[in-house]
Design an enzyme around this catalytic site. Structure first.
Site, PDB file in Angstrom:
ATOM      1  N   HIS A 177      -3.888   4.226   5.217  1.00 58.30           N
ATOM      2  CA  HIS A 177      -3.592   5.335   5.273  1.00 58.30           C
ATOM      3  C   HIS A 177      -3.109   6.059   6.285  1.00 58.30           C
ATOM      4  O   HIS A 177      -3.682   6.944   6.905  1.00 58.30           O
ATOM      5  CB  HIS A 177      -4.794   6.311   4.636  1.00 58.30           C
ATOM      6  CG  HIS A 177      -4.580   7.800   4.321  1.00 58.30           C
ATOM      7  ND1 HIS A 177      -3.698   8.145   3.566  1.00 58.30           N
ATOM      8  CD2 HIS A 177      -5.055   8.771   5.047  1.00 58.30           C
ATOM      9  CE1 HIS A 177      -3.630   9.378   3.445  1.00 58.30           C
ATOM     10  NE2 HIS A 177      -4.395   9.884   4.385  1.00 58.30           N
ATOM     11  N   ASP A 235      -1.464   9.630  -0.765  1.00 54.96           N
ATOM     12  CA  ASP A 235      -0.408   8.682  -0.898  1.00 54.96           C
ATOM     13  C   ASP A 235       0.030   8.438  -2.335  1.00 54.96           C
ATOM     14  O   ASP A 235       1.043   8.173  -2.692  1.00 54.96           O
ATOM     15  CB  ASP A 235      -0.794   7.380  -0.516  1.00 54.96           C
ATOM     16  CG  ASP A 235      -1.220   7.904   1.233  1.00 54.96           C
ATOM     17  OD1 ASP A 235      -0.749   8.431   1.941  1.00 54.96           O
ATOM     18  OD2 ASP A 235      -2.199   6.936   1.652  1.00 54.96           O
TER      19      ASP A 235
END
Length: 350
Positions: free
Chosen positions: A219, A192
């Site tokens: 996530h 990310d």
């Protein structure tokens, strides 16, 4: 934070060595560290490129691979790369009588300093990370049981999705075994950060190595919250900010059109995370985002920047102020994040 400095050094150092070597085939020019890294799920779409990058690392002296198929071949292939690290590949023990335990997993994990777990099935179009739960939850549970038995002091980095649920599963498994150390269990959210850095740099016309975006939450989907407001000098329009945030939450599954999810970029991110753990173990100052047990919010696990030292997490850094846009998404994501965490806890204790 130091994510991009270490990310750049982690890969480019090995590649520079190859370029400057007289024959272009020697990857390690710095003094080699002594560390054993185990990759569980090493023959998969993430596991193979992750193992390749680990084989290039001067931080790793022993690379130990495990999967249910293919690992001897992967290990043999990697062993031809002329770096200082040894490499082994193990399978579960064959069926025998009297029955044996999983000797292959024991060989892989014994003495490991860091265990990286990318094992499991990939996400496909139309699937959420929760759709992967029933298969991947059981895989992670079994592998972490092995960690508790064979390398209880290792740092464990979990890539297997859904991370928001698999990390709590791992914690519960380790608790039952009396081996849980919250300072040494991590969910890898580095991808990310990689995405946020890349997309923000492209939007601003900058080099990604000069940007380090903090990404918080979890996530999966809306639980991924990049804090673009903290990019120095950046002034994104509302439309730009929305587009950057949505892209950071994954565009690869749709682009691969049924062929899987992020594998190469995830392998890179997993490698960078692993390298940073090894740097911390040998005494460097490391701060990177990770999904860990946390008291920053009312979620029992949360992704945020953490300071890591020789024995694991030393400090979970303060969250700081959020922009109105970020606060809006924070409020939206928290119920979803807590639900996914509880799903993992319930599975482990069923």
């Amino acid at each position: 934070m130091i994510f991009n400095r270490h990310a750049t050094n982690a890969v480019s150092g090995a590649l520079r060595a190859a370029a400057t070597s007289p024959r272009g085939c020697s990857f390690s020019t710095t003094s080699a560290s002594k560390a054993k890294v185990a990759v569980l799920g090493a023959a998969g779409g993430i596991g193979q490129p992750l193992s390749l990058l680990c084989k290039l690392s001067p931080e790793i002296s022993e690379l130990s691979l495990y999967d249910i198929v293919g690992t001897p071949g992967v290990a043999a292939d990697l062993s031809h790369i002329p770096t200082h690290s040894s490499v082994t590949g193990s399978l579960p023990s064959p069926v025998s009588f009297p029955m044996k335990g999983n000797i292959g997993l024991e060989e892989t994990l014994s003495g490991a300093d860091v265990v990286v777990i990318p094992a499991g099935v990939p996400r496909k179009p139309g699937m959420t990370r929760d759709d992967l739960f029933n298969t991947n939850a059981g895989i992670v549970k079994t592998l972490v049981e092995g960690c508790a038995k064979f390398c209880p002091d290792a740092m464990i980095a979990i890539i297997s999705n859904p991370v928001n649920s698999t990390v709590p599963i791992a914690a519960e498994v380790l608790k039952k075994a009396g081996k849980y150390d919250p300072k040494k269990l991590f969910g890898v959210t580095t991808l990310d950060v990689c995405r946020a850095n890349t997309f923000a740099a492209n939007s601003l016309g900058l080099d990604p190595k000069d940007i380090d975006v903090t990404v918080i939450g979890g996530h999966a989907g809306i639980t991924i919250l990049p804090l673009f407001s903290r990019v120095g000098g950046a002034k994104f329009s509302d439309a730009e900010l929305e587009a950057l945030t949505v892209r950071t939450r994954d565009e690869v599954v749709a682009a691969k059109a049924g062929a899987g999810s992020a594998t190469l970029s995830m392998a890179y991110a997993g490698y960078v995370f692993t390298e940073n753990l090894l740097r911390a173990i040998r005494g460097e100052n490391v701060v990177q985002c990770a999904f860990v047990e946390s008291s920053l919010t009312d979620a029992s696990f949360f992704a945020s920047p953490v300071k890591i030292g020789k024995n694991g997490i030393e400090e979970i850094l303060p969250l700081g102020d959020l922009s109105p846009y970020e606060k809006m998404w924070f409020d939206k994501m928290m119920p979803e994040l807590k639900s996914q965490i509880q799903k993992g806890v319930a599975f482990a204790n069923a």
